[in-house]
Scaffold this motif. Structure first.
Motif, PDB file in Angstrom:
ATOM      1  N   LEU A 103      -3.315  -0.565  -3.159  1.00  0.00           N
ATOM      2  CA  LEU A 103      -2.144  -1.424  -3.336  1.00  0.00           C
ATOM      3  C   LEU A 103      -2.059  -2.693  -3.418  1.00  0.00           C
ATOM      4  O   LEU A 103      -3.023  -3.227  -3.143  1.00  0.00           O
ATOM      5  CB  LEU A 103      -1.092  -0.927  -1.895  1.00  0.00           C
ATOM      6  CG  LEU A 103      -1.222   0.500  -1.602  1.00  0.00           C
ATOM      7  CD1 LEU A 103      -0.247   0.596  -0.385  1.00  0.00           C
ATOM      8  CD2 LEU A 103      -0.513   1.477  -2.452  1.00  0.00           C
ATOM      9  N   MET A 107       4.358  -4.694  -4.027  1.00  0.00           N
ATOM     10  CA  MET A 107       5.030  -3.393  -3.856  1.00  0.00           C
ATOM     11  C   MET A 107       6.083  -3.546  -2.906  1.00  0.00           C
ATOM     12  O   MET A 107       6.299  -4.354  -2.023  1.00  0.00           O
ATOM     13  CB  MET A 107       4.032  -2.392  -3.460  1.00  0.00           C
ATOM     14  CG  MET A 107       3.003  -1.981  -4.638  1.00  0.00           C
ATOM     15  SD  MET A 107       1.915  -0.438  -4.147  1.00  0.00           S
ATOM     16  CE  MET A 107       2.892   0.827  -4.283  1.00  0.00           C
ATOM     17  N   ALA A 108       7.095  -2.674  -2.770  1.00  0.00           N
ATOM     18  CA  ALA A 108       8.217  -2.564  -1.962  1.00  0.00           C
ATOM     19  C   ALA A 108       7.531  -2.210  -0.852  1.00  0.00           C
ATOM     20  O   ALA A 108       6.651  -1.399  -0.547  1.00  0.00           O
ATOM     21  CB  ALA A 108       9.392  -1.570  -2.380  1.00  0.00           C
ATOM     22  N   GLU A 110       8.926  -0.118   1.808  1.00  0.00           N
ATOM     23  CA  GLU A 110       9.067   1.289   1.796  1.00  0.00           C
ATOM     24  C   GLU A 110       7.667   1.942   1.292  1.00  0.00           C
ATOM     25  O   GLU A 110       7.206   3.013   1.732  1.00  0.00           O
ATOM     26  CB  GLU A 110      10.210   1.657   1.629  1.00  0.00           C
ATOM     27  CG  GLU A 110      11.244   1.280   2.633  1.00  0.00           C
ATOM     28  CD  GLU A 110      10.849   1.999   4.024  1.00  0.00           C
ATOM     29  OE1 GLU A 110      10.556   2.895   4.054  1.00  0.00           O
ATOM     30  OE2 GLU A 110      11.237   1.208   5.140  1.00  0.00           O
ATOM     31  N   GLU A 111       7.261   1.453  -0.042  1.00  0.00           N
ATOM     32  CA  GLU A 111       6.351   2.238  -0.760  1.00  0.00           C
ATOM     33  C   GLU A 111       4.778   1.955   0.094  1.00  0.00           C
ATOM     34  O   GLU A 111       4.137   2.936   0.149  1.00  0.00           O
ATOM     35  CB  GLU A 111       6.168   1.671  -1.989  1.00  0.00           C
ATOM     36  CG  GLU A 111       7.448   1.763  -3.082  1.00  0.00           C
ATOM     37  CD  GLU A 111       7.253   1.358  -4.476  1.00  0.00           C
ATOM     38  OE1 GLU A 111       6.500  -0.026  -4.525  1.00  0.00           O
ATOM     39  OE2 GLU A 111       7.716   1.845  -5.372  1.00  0.00           O
ATOM     40  N   ILE A 112       4.821   0.521   0.625  1.00  0.00           N
ATOM     41  CA  ILE A 112       3.702   0.354   1.219  1.00  0.00           C
ATOM     42  C   ILE A 112       3.613   1.728   2.629  1.00  0.00           C
ATOM     43  O   ILE A 112       2.425   2.000   2.807  1.00  0.00           O
ATOM     44  CB  ILE A 112       3.581  -0.798   2.009  1.00  0.00           C
ATOM     45  CG1 ILE A 112       3.177  -1.804   0.744  1.00  0.00           C
ATOM     46  CG2 ILE A 112       2.308  -1.076   3.062  1.00  0.00           C
ATOM     47  CD1 ILE A 112       3.461  -3.321   1.056  1.00  0.00           C
ATOM     48  N   GLY A 114       4.929   4.401   2.808  1.00  0.00           N
ATOM     49  CA  GLY A 114       4.771   5.788   2.284  1.00  0.00           C
ATOM     50  C   GLY A 114       3.416   6.173   2.107  1.00  0.00           C
ATOM     51  O   GLY A 114       2.724   7.066   2.100  1.00  0.00           O
ATOM     52  N   ALA A 115       2.570   4.906   1.268  1.00  0.00           N
ATOM     53  CA  ALA A 115       1.258   5.160   0.963  1.00  0.00           C
ATOM     54  C   ALA A 115       0.387   5.378   2.401  1.00  0.00           C
ATOM     55  O   ALA A 115      -0.722   6.101   2.281  1.00  0.00           O
ATOM     56  CB  ALA A 115       0.641   3.819   0.204  1.00  0.00           C
ATOM     57  N   LEU A 125      -3.859   7.424  -3.001  1.00  0.00           N
ATOM     58  CA  LEU A 125      -2.769   6.687  -3.526  1.00  0.00           C
ATOM     59  C   LEU A 125      -3.124   5.723  -4.159  1.00  0.00           C
ATOM     60  O   LEU A 125      -3.731   4.946  -3.544  1.00  0.00           O
ATOM     61  CB  LEU A 125      -1.675   6.566  -2.611  1.00  0.00           C
ATOM     62  CG  LEU A 125      -0.268   6.153  -3.213  1.00  0.00           C
ATOM     63  CD1 LEU A 125       0.742   6.736  -2.765  1.00  0.00           C
ATOM     64  CD2 LEU A 125      -0.181   4.830  -3.412  1.00  0.00           C
ATOM     65  N   ALA A 127      -1.605   2.177  -6.690  1.00  0.00           N
ATOM     66  CA  ALA A 127      -0.573   1.543  -7.155  1.00  0.00           C
ATOM     67  C   ALA A 127      -0.197   2.056  -8.671  1.00  0.00           C
ATOM     68  O   ALA A 127      -1.055   1.920  -9.411  1.00  0.00           O
ATOM     69  CB  ALA A 127      -0.684  -0.096  -7.048  1.00  0.00           C
ATOM     70  N   PRO A 128       0.877   2.279  -8.984  1.00  0.00           N
ATOM     71  CA  PRO A 128       1.197   2.788 -10.373  1.00  0.00           C
ATOM     72  C   PRO A 128       0.642   1.908 -11.808  1.00  0.00           C
ATOM     73  O   PRO A 128       0.148   2.403 -12.360  1.00  0.00           O
ATOM     74  CB  PRO A 128       2.821   2.826 -10.598  1.00  0.00           C
ATOM     75  CG  PRO A 128       3.162   3.317  -9.070  1.00  0.00           C
ATOM     76  CD  PRO A 128       1.969   2.383  -8.237  1.00  0.00           C
TER      77      PRO A 128
END
Length: 218
Positions: A103, A107-108, A110-112, A114-115, A125, A127-128
């Protein structure tokens, strides 16, 4: 299930921010912090966290070396890299060291979180933006010739399954593609983990590309 997390970053403010963020998540608990790679390895051994949230650039032992040592210990702890340095060299080095995710710090939050949950559950996972770069890099490379010798003990059917994993198919989709039961597909993937020494599907994908089982998209 409560996910036990070890925070590793040489900046105390970053660790404090992540700790506050995780305090509000009922399923996450911070069991320790480390400011260097050596401390991370020692703390991972003593605390046995589910996930280590790992920075890469730190004084002394860096995050790549620390990740390699934690993974080599063979325990259940999984490493999720969180860094500002998302160049290809760091991405490849982290994944080869055994990281289960990569990551970037922009990143947001909440995305962290979630990861962390995704990695703790046994998945991987990236990062996109990093994923898009990896795909683009594979697209630029000439397709390597298959090298069966790189996959000792892997059957022809397992090679088929490995190629489908590298294309991003789930166990259910693999079953449909090969006209086998989902349980059989899952068993094939499980045997690939064992035979290739892979911790998750990211590392199966790496093995598939290195063995020439997948032609990069053009």
């Amino acid at each position: 299930m409560t996910i036990r997390v070890l925070l590793v970053d040489d900046q105390p403010l970053v660790r404090a921010g992540l700790r506050v963020l995780m305090t509000d998540a009922p399923d996450l608990v911070v069991v320790g912090e480390a400011g260097t790679g050596a401390e991370a390895v020692r703390s991972a051994r003593e605390l046995a966290p589910d996930v280590v949230l790992m920075d890469l650039r730190m004084p002394g032992t860096d995050g790549i070396a620390a990740t390699r040592d934690i993974v080599a210990a063979g325990g259940p702890t999984r490493v999720l890299v969180l860094t500002t340095f998302d160049d290809d060299e760091h991405v490849h080095a982290a994944l080869r060291a055994g990281a289960s995710g990569f990551l970037v710090k922009d990143m947001a939050l909440e995305e962290i979180l979630g990861a962390v949950r995704v990695v703790a559950a046994g998945d991987a996972l990236i990062a996109p933006g990093v994923t898009r770069r990896l795909i683009a890099e594979f697209a630029r490379r000439p397709a390597p010739a298959p090298r069966p010798r790189d996959l000792p003990g892997v059957t022809d059917r397992e090679r088929e399954v490995l190629g489908l994993v590298a294309r991003g198919l789930s166990n259910a989709e693999i079953a449909a593609e090969l006209v086998i039961s989902p349980a059989t597909a899952k068993a094939h993937v499980a045997r690939l983990f064992t035979k290739l020494g892979a911790r998750d599907r990211v590392h199966l994908v790496i093995a598939a590309y290195e063995a020439g089982l997948v032609v990069p998209p053009r």
